[in-house]
Motif scaffolding. Structure first.
Motif, short mmCIF file in Angstrom:
data_model
loop_
_atom_site.label_atom_id
_atom_site.label_comp_id
_atom_site.label_asym_id
_atom_site.label_seq_id
_atom_site.Cartn_x
_atom_site.Cartn_y
_atom_site.Cartn_z
N CYS A 1 18.87 -9.88 35.91
CA CYS A 1 19.90 -8.97 35.42
C CYS A 1 19.61 -8.65 33.95
CB CYS A 1 21.28 -9.61 35.56
SG CYS A 1 22.66 -8.48 35.29
N SER B 1 21.99 -3.87 35.96
CA SER B 1 22.15 -3.76 34.51
C SER B 1 23.62 -3.61 34.16
CB SER B 1 21.35 -2.58 33.97
OG SER B 1 21.74 -1.38 34.61
N ALA C 1 26.69 -11.37 34.49
CA ALA C 1 25.24 -11.36 34.70
C ALA C 1 24.77 -12.64 35.38
CB ALA C 1 24.51 -11.17 33.37
N ILE D 1 25.56 -12.51 39.04
CA ILE D 1 24.57 -11.65 39.70
C ILE D 1 23.24 -12.37 39.85
CG2 ILE D 1 23.18 -9.55 39.40
CD1 ILE D 1 25.70 -8.29 38.08
#
Length: 264
Positions: free
Chosen positions: A50, A105, A201, A204
């Motif tokens: 990420c 992102s 992040a 993820i």
């Protein structure tokens, strides 16, 4: 000074736009090369899951350098043909590189994101804003149009009516309005912004790396491809996924009632 600083935090790459004295203005000669090189390195590194993109100082990015516009220097020097080529070979490289990231992102929008800065934020998959953040596509106030692809992406982000309102009025909206409009997912206190972005992040980054990149590809292609095309792409990507070690690990973890341990 380099435009970007790149910091590695485990499986996450933090990119910081680093021109705080100029409110992180973008578009100087060479900016496209720097951003493209950083994003290419990320895409080539399977251990990165990420990216978090933010700005140094009080702004995310105030967009193009207005002083350079007035002086007709840098990206705004030369003939119409030369300026066009500057957009294509430099400014477009900035937004294409960010949009072309193969991993998810997140934009951690710490302050004003105006013009090109707003469009750069929209090139990320997810946006989180500090309470002080502001958003605007103020090109018309400068006698310009979105020269960076924003007219294609903004309606896909917030819908045609909202995108038209922002562009045609040149209004700047606050973070809460941006959240109501779907431009950002969440608004947090400034001091909590990076913690919130990194927490997301990290969640993820826990996902299996190959499936994560395939999932992002499908999600992006789904914005413009036909239903039948996406169905074919989905079947192919799923077939690849079924043959990975991560798929077997995910199945085993569910059956064994434990947390999966995906590949690094």
């Amino acid at each position: 000074m380099d435009l970007l600083t790149v910091e590695r935090r485990g499986k996450i790459a933090v990119l910081t736009i680093n021109r705080p004295d100029a409110m992180n203005a973008l578009g100087a000669p060479g900016d496209g090369d720097q951003v493209a090189a950083a994003c290419a390195e990320i895409n080539a590194d399977p251990s990165i899951r990420c990216v978090v993109l933010t700005g140094a100082g009080r702004a995310f990015s105030a967009g193009g350098d207005v002083k350079a516009m007035q002086a007709r220097t840098g990206a705004f020097a030369g003939s119409g043909v030369e300026i066009r080529e500057g957009y294509r070979s430099n400014i477009h490289r900035v937004v294409r590189a960010i949009y072309g990231l193969e991993v998810p992102s997140i934009a951690a929008v710490n302050g004003p994101a105006i013009g090109l800065g707003c469009d750069v934020a929209c090139m990320t998959d997810i946006r989180i804003a500090a309470e002080e953040a502001k958003f605007g596509v103020t090109f018309l106030k400068l006698g310009l149009i979105p020269g960076d692809g924003g007219a294609w992406l903004l309606p896909r982000t917030i819908g045609m009516s909202r995108a038209a309102e922002l562009l045609f009025t040149g209004d700047v909206i606050d973070a809460r309005t941006a959240c109501d409009w779907g431009l950002v997912s969440k608004v947090v206190p400034r001091e909590s912004l990076m913690d919130a972005a990194l927490d997301l992040a990290n969640r993820i980054a826990e996902q299996p790396p190959h499936a994560l990149r395939l999932a992002k590809t499908l999600l992006k292609q789904g914005q413009t491809a036909s239903y039948d095309t996406i169905m074919e792409m989905s079947a192919a990507a799923q077939a690849i996924s079924h043959l990975t070690e991560d798929h077997m690990e995910g199945v085993a973890a569910i059956l064994e009632k434990r947390k999966p341990r995906f590949a690094d």
